[in-house]
Design a protein around this motif. Structure first.
Motif, short mmCIF file in Angstrom:
data_model
loop_
_atom_site.label_atom_id
_atom_site.label_comp_id
_atom_site.label_asym_id
_atom_site.label_seq_id
_atom_site.Cartn_x
_atom_site.Cartn_y
_atom_site.Cartn_z
N LYS A 47 0.80 -1.20 0.00
CA LYS A 47 0.00 0.00 0.00
C LYS A 47 0.84 1.26 0.00
CE LYS A 47 -4.21 -1.84 0.47
NZ LYS A 47 -5.38 -1.52 -0.37
N GLN A 48 2.15 1.16 0.28
CA GLN A 48 2.93 2.36 0.47
C GLN A 48 3.22 3.09 -0.83
OE1 GLN A 48 4.02 -0.72 0.86
NE2 GLN A 48 6.14 -1.00 0.26
N GLY A 49 3.25 2.40 -1.95
CA GLY A 49 3.55 3.04 -3.22
C GLY A 49 2.31 3.66 -3.84
N LYS A 50 2.55 4.48 -4.85
CA LYS A 50 1.43 5.04 -5.58
C LYS A 50 0.63 3.93 -6.27
CE LYS A 50 3.08 9.69 -6.57
NZ LYS A 50 2.00 10.35 -5.81
N THR A 87 -2.57 11.48 -13.13
CA THR A 87 -2.29 11.60 -14.56
C THR A 87 -3.31 10.77 -15.33
OG1 THR A 87 -0.80 9.68 -14.68
CG2 THR A 87 0.20 11.82 -14.14
N GLY A 88 -3.44 11.07 -16.60
CA GLY A 88 -4.26 10.28 -17.50
C GLY A 88 -3.67 10.40 -18.89
N LEU A 89 -2.90 9.40 -19.30
CA LEU A 89 -2.12 9.48 -20.53
C LEU A 89 -2.38 8.27 -21.42
CD1 LEU A 89 1.19 10.58 -18.79
CD2 LEU A 89 -0.29 12.04 -20.19
N ARG A 90 -2.25 8.51 -22.72
CA ARG A 90 -2.48 7.43 -23.69
C ARG A 90 -1.24 7.22 -24.54
NH1 ARG A 90 -7.19 8.30 -27.49
NH2 ARG A 90 -6.80 6.09 -27.82
N SER A 118 -3.71 2.97 -22.10
CA SER A 118 -3.95 4.14 -21.27
C SER A 118 -3.39 3.88 -19.88
CB SER A 118 -5.44 4.46 -21.19
OG SER A 118 -6.17 3.37 -20.65
N MET A 119 -2.84 4.94 -19.26
CA MET A 119 -2.20 4.83 -17.97
C MET A 119 -2.64 5.97 -17.07
SD MET A 119 -0.18 3.48 -15.78
CE MET A 119 1.16 3.64 -14.61
N TYR A 120 -3.06 5.62 -15.86
CA TYR A 120 -3.47 6.60 -14.87
C TYR A 120 -2.65 6.36 -13.59
CZ TYR A 120 -7.58 6.57 -17.94
OH TYR A 120 -8.41 6.60 -19.02
N ASP A 121 -1.90 7.37 -13.16
CA ASP A 121 -1.23 7.32 -11.87
C ASP A 121 -2.21 7.76 -10.80
OD1 ASP A 121 1.58 6.67 -12.60
OD2 ASP A 121 1.44 8.55 -13.71
N LEU A 122 -2.24 7.04 -9.68
CA LEU A 122 -3.17 7.31 -8.59
C LEU A 122 -2.39 7.63 -7.31
CD1 LEU A 122 -5.48 4.18 -9.11
CD2 LEU A 122 -5.68 6.42 -10.24
N THR A 123 -2.96 8.46 -6.47
CA THR A 123 -2.30 8.74 -5.19
C THR A 123 -2.13 7.45 -4.39
OG1 THR A 123 -4.47 9.31 -4.26
CG2 THR A 123 -3.07 11.12 -5.02
N SER A 124 -3.10 6.54 -4.49
CA SER A 124 -3.00 5.21 -3.92
C SER A 124 -4.02 4.32 -4.60
CB SER A 124 -3.24 5.22 -2.40
OG SER A 124 -4.62 5.29 -2.11
N ILE A 125 -3.87 3.03 -4.46
CA ILE A 125 -4.80 2.08 -5.06
C ILE A 125 -6.19 2.23 -4.45
CG2 ILE A 125 -4.16 0.24 -3.46
CD1 ILE A 125 -5.27 -0.08 -7.15
N ASP A 126 -6.28 2.80 -3.26
CA ASP A 126 -7.56 2.96 -2.59
C ASP A 126 -8.49 3.91 -3.33
OD1 ASP A 126 -6.74 1.24 -0.57
OD2 ASP A 126 -5.90 2.86 0.64
N ALA A 141 7.02 7.44 -8.08
CA ALA A 141 7.26 8.12 -9.35
C ALA A 141 5.97 8.27 -10.14
CB ALA A 141 8.29 7.36 -10.17
N LEU A 142 5.88 9.35 -10.89
CA LEU A 142 4.78 9.59 -11.81
C LEU A 142 5.25 9.37 -13.24
CD1 LEU A 142 3.28 12.89 -10.34
CD2 LEU A 142 2.28 10.60 -10.20
N THR A 143 4.32 9.05 -14.13
CA THR A 143 4.65 8.92 -15.55
C THR A 143 5.20 10.24 -16.05
OG1 THR A 143 2.85 7.33 -15.80
CG2 THR A 143 3.75 8.30 -17.81
N GLY A 144 6.33 10.18 -16.74
CA GLY A 144 6.99 11.40 -17.20
C GLY A 144 6.75 11.69 -18.66
#
Length: 213
Positions: free
Chosen positions: A5-8, A45-48, A60-68, A110-113
């Protein structure tokens, strides 16, 4: 290995529409789906991306603050039973659909760059006992290459299926092949090795198309 749970968190989907629906599919993603998802709290983020070596065509890729975030009311109200009519119609016209969601296990936050090439590795149904070997193999293959900008390893646990993802962002195509021996026993679970480029949202070209004032 317990769910970390500790990672994004992350959410990613692959799919490809039939040729007759490609234009409608991209309109749906550009005008409705990505803007809707990125308006949900916790979606960072929301990237394709478009596949240039492999299949299916779109990722498509979405970075989340957490899986929750995916368990929150804001997301649940727009997913599954909350799908729009356009979403339901498009999902009936695609193939190669795969969904992954879980936790970033390396480096963790890390976030998608911004990058020119994405190498996407999937270790399908890999046991958690191989998590360290997969992470070590991805890092050993890519972190010291001059083209590499960022390396991440993701653990997907969607619908009780565990997949590990190697996500490698680069500024140029890689000149050397992957050394699969660095993955040890995990190499037999590697079932996708795709290369992507960023998707460009369609629209008028400034200064060329559209009304001039």
């Amino acid at each position: 290995m317990a769910e970390q749970k500790q990672g994004k968190g992350f959410l990613m989907v692959t799919m490809e529409p039939t040729p007759a629906y490609d234009e409608d599919f991209n309109d749906w993603y550009d005008m409705e789906h990505v803007p809707d998802r990125t308006s949900i709290p916790g979606f960072e983020t929301g990237l394709r991306f478009v596949c240039i070596n492999g299949w299916p065509r779109y990722l498509s890729m979405y970075d989340l603050t957490s899986i929750d975030v995916l368990e929150g009311d804001a997301y649940k109200s727009r997913a599954w039973n909350g799908f729009s009519a356009w979403t339901k119609r498009m999902l009936g016209k695609v193939r190669g659909q795969w969904r992954g969601s879980g936790t970033q296990i390396y480096p963790g936050q890390a976030l998608t760059g911004h990058f020119a090439r994405l190498t996407f590795l999937r270790f399908h149904n890999a046991p958690d006992t191989l998590a360290d070997r997969i992470t070590q193999g991805v890092r050993a293959n890519f972190e010291k290459r001059p083209e590499t900008l960022q390396v991440r390893v993701l653990r997907s646990n969607y619908n009780n299926q565990i997949d590990y993802i190697g996500w490698i962002e680069a500024c140029a195509p890689f000149n050397a092949p992957i050394d699969v021996t660095l993955f040890g026993d995990a190499a037999r679970y590697l079932d996708i090795v795709n290369e992507y480029v960023p998707y460009w949202t369609r629209g008028p070209l400034a200064g060329v198309y559209g009304d001039k004032k």
